[in-house]
Design an enzyme around this catalytic site. Structure first.
Site, PDB file in Angstrom:
ATOM      1  N   HIS A 106       0.814  -1.234   0.000  1.00 60.60           N
ATOM      2  CA  HIS A 106       0.000   0.000   0.000  1.00 60.60           C
ATOM      3  C   HIS A 106       0.844   1.279   0.000  1.00 60.60           C
ATOM      4  CE1 HIS A 106      -3.607  -2.283   0.476  1.00 60.60           C
ATOM      5  NE2 HIS A 106      -3.306  -2.722   1.672  1.00 60.60           N
ATOM      6  N   ASP A 148      -2.846 -10.809  -1.932  1.00 59.78           N
ATOM      7  CA  ASP A 148      -3.346 -10.236  -0.679  1.00 59.78           C
ATOM      8  C   ASP A 148      -4.820  -9.880  -0.884  1.00 59.78           C
ATOM      9  OD1 ASP A 148      -1.849  -8.606   1.853  1.00 59.78           O
ATOM     10  OD2 ASP A 148      -3.788  -7.782   1.246  1.00 59.78           O
ATOM     11  N   HIS A 165      -6.357  -7.368   0.011  1.00 57.76           N
ATOM     12  CA  HIS A 165      -6.525  -5.941  -0.293  1.00 57.76           C
ATOM     13  C   HIS A 165      -5.879  -5.616  -1.637  1.00 57.76           C
ATOM     14  CE1 HIS A 165      -6.609  -6.267   4.169  1.00 57.76           C
ATOM     15  NE2 HIS A 165      -7.599  -5.393   4.044  1.00 57.76           N
ATOM     16  N   ASP A 215      -4.257 -12.879   3.921  1.00 60.98           N
ATOM     17  CA  ASP A 215      -5.498 -12.386   4.524  1.00 60.98           C
ATOM     18  C   ASP A 215      -6.759 -12.670   3.711  1.00 60.98           C
ATOM     19  OD1 ASP A 215      -4.514 -10.580   2.680  1.00 60.98           O
ATOM     20  OD2 ASP A 215      -4.473  -8.853   4.058  1.00 60.98           O
TER      21      ASP A 215
HETATM   22 ZN   LIG Z   1      -4.004  -7.181   3.051  1.00 61.59          ZN
END
Ligand SMILES: [Zn+2]
Length: 378
Positions: A128, A163, A165, A252
């Site tokens: 990120h 991931d 996200h 995750d």
């Molecule tokens: Zn994540």
């Protein structure tokens, strides 16, 4: 022996005891690998130098991280994503983040120089972090620094982000660069941080067509995920013809994860990792680098990454986890831990919703339709 990059300084990347990105996950993992593999012998990387981090980050941002690391709180720090509840400032944060960058960069160097084909960086994956801003637990973007190194070495990079996200930081840093194809599969930004990663974010300028996103519905399970993954991953390889694959192996998307809503089991992760290794054999002469990433269920993340370790080493993964390790960590964490490497049972049943499959399948197909004209040889 596939090189594994790790050093205990990684554990200093620590936002405090109540923060989900806990170094305890890594401590658990390392302790488990030490017990399970007599050949465990990680290579300690050097710390990334400031100039290496500056390859993908703004100097003004680094100055803020360095000030925060010294305990200073200059005005406007939050405009740089620092001192927020997601990414709190902590003493030594610049050094801690540079250890992780150093590890991922070392992994990239080993592969780019031909000293290794596969490398596992046992940390990092801070996808990120943006050019001039911290975000979502991520200070410096170790993945982007590694990609930059590959590009300097003349290698085109397929970046795969599993991931849960969206891999936004890596995507935006290389948004205009056709030498990097970013492919992120993630829970739809309609429901989950960071909110981006729609099918129509396909890149810009010369990089148009080289950012691929497959947003997935909450409660997506193994079969549906793997169908979408197979659909797009093979095309990414065949159309882009990368020289190396870099994988952010966030854990995750597992059904036990407390921060997100996908329902993958360890079996899906096993399939993904195996498929990446096969793809690397076929398309990149085996060149592949794996990093860790998100993963906030201590129980699930440690098992997913242990599986990754064994698959990469070409070793038979263990069935049961060692009793002594389980007892120590159950006592320390104060909760139960799964005693087998794979999930013993399927995830809790969720209502079967045919629209999940329709939506995911539709998104994967739409993505390929949109990017086809930029990459496909036909
Ligand atoms: Zn994540």
């Amino acid at each position: 022996m596939v090189p594994v990059i790790y050093r205990s300084e990684y554990l200093s990347y620590d936002f405090g005891p109540d923060h989900p990105f806990s170094p305890l996950r890594l401590a658990m993992l390392v302790e488990l690998l030490e017990v399970l593999d007599p050949g465990w012998n990680p290579e300690p990387p050097p710390q990334a130098r400031r100039e290496e981090v500056l390859a993908v980050h703004a100097e003004r941002y680094l100055r803020r991280v360095e000030a925060a690391a010294r305990g200073e709180r200059p005005p406007g720090l939050v405009d740089y994503g620092l001192g927020t509840s997601d990414t709190p400032a902590f003493a030594g944060m610049d050094a801690a983040a540079r250890w992780l960058v150093g590890g991922t960069l070392t992994a990239a160097r080993l592969v780019a120089s031909g000293q290794a084909r596969r490398v596992l960086q046992l940390g990092g994956g801070l996808h990120h972090a943006q050019f001039d801003r911290a975000s979502g637990f991520c200070v410096y973007n170790d993945l982007a620094v590694a990609i930059h190194h590959f590009l300097e070495a003349g290698l085109r990079v397929l970046y795969l982000d599993v991931d849960v996200h969206h891999g936004d930081g890596v995507q935006w840093i290389f948004y205009e660069d056709p030498r990097v194809l970013t492919l992120s599969l993630h829970e739809s930004g309609r429901y989950l941080f960071p909110g981006t990663g729609g099918v129509f974010e396909i890149g810009q300028g010369g990089g148009t067509g080289y950012s691929w996103n497959v947003p997935l519905e909450p409660y997506t399970g193994d079969a549906c995920y793997l169908e979408a993954f197979e659909q797009v991953f093979e095309k990414a390889l065949a159309w882009f013809l990368p020289d190396v694959i870099l994988v952010q192996a966030g854990a995750d998307a597992h059904f036990l994860d407390p921060l997100a809503d996908l329902m993958l089991t360890t079996r899906a992760y096993e399939r993904i990792f195996t498929r990446v290794l096969e793809g690397a054999e076929r398309y990149t002469e085996g060149r592949a680098v794996f990093t860790l990433g998100g993963g906030y269920s201590f129980d699930a993340a440690v098992r997913v990454w242990t599986l990754l370790y064994f698959l990469l080493q070409g070793l038979q993964p263990p069935g049961a986890l060692p009793e002594g390790w389980l007892q120590r960590w159950r006592a320390r964490l104060g909760h139960e831990l799964t005693a087998t490497l794979h999930d013993p049972a399927p995830p809790p049943a969720v209502p079967r919703r045919p629209e999940i499959e329709r939506y995911n399948r539709g998104n994967a197909a739409r993505l390929l339709d949109v990017v086809r004209k930029y990459l496909s040889p036909d």
